[in-house]
Design an enzyme around this catalytic site. Structure first.
Site, PDB file in Angstrom:
ATOM      1  CD  GLU A 182      35.851 -19.526 -16.614  1.00  0.00           C
ATOM      2  OE1 GLU A 182      34.803 -18.920 -16.177  1.00  0.00           O
ATOM      3  OE2 GLU A 182      35.814 -19.608 -17.803  1.00  0.00           O
ATOM      4  CG  HIS A 187      39.232 -29.410 -18.613  1.00  0.00           C
ATOM      5  ND1 HIS A 187      37.954 -28.862 -18.675  1.00  0.00           N
ATOM      6  CD2 HIS A 187      39.952 -28.814 -19.671  1.00  0.00           C
ATOM      7  CE1 HIS A 187      37.859 -28.067 -19.788  1.00  0.00           C
ATOM      8  NE2 HIS A 187      38.967 -28.184 -20.329  1.00  0.00           N
ATOM      9  CE  LYS A 237      -3.495 -38.979   9.784  1.00  0.00           C
ATOM     10  NZ  LYS A 237      -3.302 -40.136  10.637  1.00  0.00           N
ATOM     11  CB  ILE A 239      10.414 -35.190  20.963  1.00  0.00           C
ATOM     12  CG1 ILE A 239      11.714 -36.224  21.596  1.00  0.00           C
ATOM     13  CG2 ILE A 239       9.186 -36.074  21.222  1.00  0.00           C
ATOM     14  CD1 ILE A 239      12.187 -37.195  20.445  1.00  0.00           C
ATOM     15  CG  PHE A 297      52.559 -51.426 -10.319  1.00  0.00           C
ATOM     16  CD1 PHE A 297      52.663 -51.921 -11.691  1.00  0.00           C
ATOM     17  CD2 PHE A 297      51.842 -52.095  -9.279  1.00  0.00           C
ATOM     18  CE1 PHE A 297      51.665 -52.847 -12.093  1.00  0.00           C
ATOM     19  CE2 PHE A 297      50.917 -53.080  -9.566  1.00  0.00           C
ATOM     20  CZ  PHE A 297      50.941 -53.334 -11.259  1.00  0.00           C
ATOM     21  N   GLY A 325      12.311 -19.937  23.753  1.00  0.00           N
ATOM     22  CA  GLY A 325      13.202 -18.973  23.379  1.00  0.00           C
ATOM     23  C   GLY A 325      12.606 -18.013  22.097  1.00  0.00           C
ATOM     24  CB  THR A 326       9.876 -19.341  19.547  1.00  0.00           C
ATOM     25  OG1 THR A 326      11.079 -20.152  19.187  1.00  0.00           O
ATOM     26  CG2 THR A 326       9.386 -18.706  18.305  1.00  0.00           C
ATOM     27  CG  ASN A 346      48.100 -45.154 -16.327  1.00  0.00           C
ATOM     28  OD1 ASN A 346      47.859 -45.798 -15.231  1.00  0.00           O
ATOM     29  ND2 ASN A 346      47.860 -45.661 -17.554  1.00  0.00           N
ATOM     30  CG  ASP A 355      57.607 -49.245 -21.240  1.00  0.00           C
ATOM     31  OD1 ASP A 355      57.398 -49.246 -19.805  1.00  0.00           O
ATOM     32  OD2 ASP A 355      56.802 -49.609 -22.276  1.00  0.00           O
TER      33      ASP A 355
END
Length: 528
Positions: A346, A294, A138, A127, A477, A36-37, A432, A482
């Site tokens: 931003e 943040h 090399k 390949i 949990f 193809g190239t 938390n 409180d």
């Protein structure tokens, strides 16, 4: 500096190739090409020889064998300064090849295609390309190896200035890049095929983290191979004294590969916040807007339109929203853009921007607009000294049928809807985490506190809208009653939480005493 007289061109990514080949031809470089190239170059009016003309042997086996030939590799690998090498190539009539222009089958893109078939995956293992690249690298002192279209311009310019040659430094830089290319390519293949059985079955772990008993190889890889290409250098990191860069996985998806349509250069913090905004927006099917500051949501809301969702999200905390980052899950239209343009932000992350929206934003030259193709994360990595942590991405969904009502009072339909909304948002708040919400809109966010009861207080304290009548979500949990007592004190009427505390019964009794409805999910969403 020896002149480059002959080049082999065989590429998958043909970006810029025609212009580069034309400049080589103008410098009297003989071009040899494949498949193809070669067709592309001829169709563009550039003279090129087929590889079979050089080897005297036809391309065969559906193109699997074309460059694996002594006349190719001998022409690349022989050392010009070695008399024995010169004699050997002369004896066998092997022509010199001075440049190799090769990039590889897009294996990584094939591997991430949804539903990719085993046969297609294997067929996209190149390949001949890696072999030529390694041979040229090399023998770098004699052969220039070009693996990236980004180098075409500078190479052509240097050759033009020098009369057709390249410096040793350029040869060496290209060889280094070539070895990195083949290393990354082999790594991508090894990492992908490690997850595939011989019959072509992928052994990806389900996102829930539950191992598939029918697949003995399910789990994290024994060897974690990572490869990313630099997408850009950033001005600095989280702070000006820290250097930073953005790297891409090459998938063309996700925040790292987002397409910036306008605005200043993205900063490190912009990108981190864009990811947080994008992730939260993807939790919802209905139109949603997440405003991030943040990495925490200052406000999130759904609406019939994006414009409505944005206005509701802004109502939650307009002060914190200033200078934030927006994430949405719909194309931004003119109406939404008109509302968003009233606020200084931003950056905005969206699947796309309609032309009328771009026109609305055009006056805000510094505003960064980023189009993102969604790429759900499978794994999450975190750097630690001496190594990395890896875990499944936290993508486990929750439906109404998964909830367990643990209090005497059942949640109303309206409360249930609000609880599920709050749960999705809470997952994206730093632990938390406590989120107060009503009717598809966050009201107060308590993030990142060392004490859960403090998150309950801060979430209510920061609320601009009335907290009375909201519901509350907790990412983990309640260790003591409180937190529940604080939620009731500020006027919330229902709670969604994982459960699992040693004091669950004390917490349930507190909720009953205060007239709250409470549901357990059995799922925790810590976010550190």
């Amino acid at each position: 500096m020896a002149k480059i007289r002959r080049a082999i061109l065989s590429v998958t990514d043909k970006t810029g190739l025609v212009d580069f080949a034309r400049r080589l031809a103008e410098m009297r470089v003989e071009l040899v090409s494949t498949g193809g190239t070669a067709r592309l170059l001829r169709d563009s009016g550039i003279s090129v020889k087929d590889i079979s003309d050089l080897t005297g042997f036809p391309e065969m086996l559906d193109g699997r064998v074309k460059t694996l030939h002594p006349k190719v590799h001998g022409g690349i690998l022989h050392m010009r300064a070695n008399p024995a090498h010169r004699a050997a190539v002369a004896e066998h009539d092997i022509p010199e090849i001075d440049m190799v222009v090769v990039n590889l089958y897009a294996f990584e893109k094939t591997a991430v295609k949804e539903g990719v078939q085993f046969e297609e995956l294997i067929e996209n293992i190149d390949i001949g390309g890696p072999s030529m690249i390694r041979s040229a690298a090399k023998n770098f002192q004699d052969v220039a190896v070009v693996t990236s279209p980004a180098d075409y311009g500078s190479i052509a310019e240097e050759m033009s200035r020098s009369g057709g040659g390249l410096s040793r430094d350029t040869h060496w830089r290209l060889a280094q890049q070539a070895f990195a290319t083949t290393a990354a390519y082999d790594s991508a293949i090894a990492s992908t095929l490690e997850r595939v059985s011989s019959n072509g079955r992928f052994s990806l772990r389900p996102t829930s983290g539950q191992a598939d008993s029918s697949d003995s190889q399910a789990g994290f890889p024994e060897n974690l191979r990572l490869f990313f290409r630099k997408a850009s250098d950033l001005r600095y990191g989280e702070n000006p004294h820290q250097k930073a860069a953005l790297y891409s996985d090459g998938s063309d998806k996700g925040v790292a590969n987002g397409r910036q349509l306008q605005g200043k250069e993205l900063s490190y913090n912009n990108i981190v916040d864009l990811q947080a905004a994008w992730d939260l927006a993807q939790e919802f099917v209905e139109p949603v807007c997440a405003i991030i500051k943040h990495t925490n949501p200052s406000g999130t809301a759904t609406g019939a339109t994006l414009a409505e969702a944005f206005k509701k999200a802004l109502e939650c905390d307009p002060v914190s929203a200033f200078g934030g980052v927006i994430g949405v899950n719909r194309p931004v239209d003119s109406q939404a853009a008109e509302e968003m343009a009233k606020l200084f932000v931003e950056a905005i992350a969206a699947p796309s921007f309609e032309p009328a929206a771009l026109e609305k934003f055009s006056a805000k030259k510094n505003l960064r607009l980023v189009e993102i193709a969604n790429a759900p994360q499978t794994w999450v990595l975190k750097n630690v000294s001496g190594g990395v942590l890896i875990q499944d991405a936290d993508v486990l969904p929750l439906s109404e049928s998964d909830l367990k009502v643990v209090t005497t009072r059942q949640p109303t339909a309206e409360e249930l809807h609000a609880l599920l909304f709050a749960w999705k948002v809470c997952k994206h708040v730093k632990s938390n985490a406590i989120v107060y919400s009503r009717d598809g809109q966050t009201v107060g966010v308590g993030a990142g506190q060392m004490s859960r009861v403090d998150s309950c207080k801060i979430g209510a304290m920061k609320a601009v809208l009335p907290v009375k009548g909201t519901v509350a979500a907790s990412d983990a949990f309640f260790p003591f009653p409180d937190g529940v007592e604080e939620i009731a004190r500020v006027g919330a009427t229902a709670i969604i939480q994982p459960g699992g505390s040693m004091r669950d019964q004390d917490v349930i009794e507190a909720a009953n005493k205060l007239g709250l409805a409470m549901v357990f999910t059995g799922i925790r969403h810590f976010r550190h």
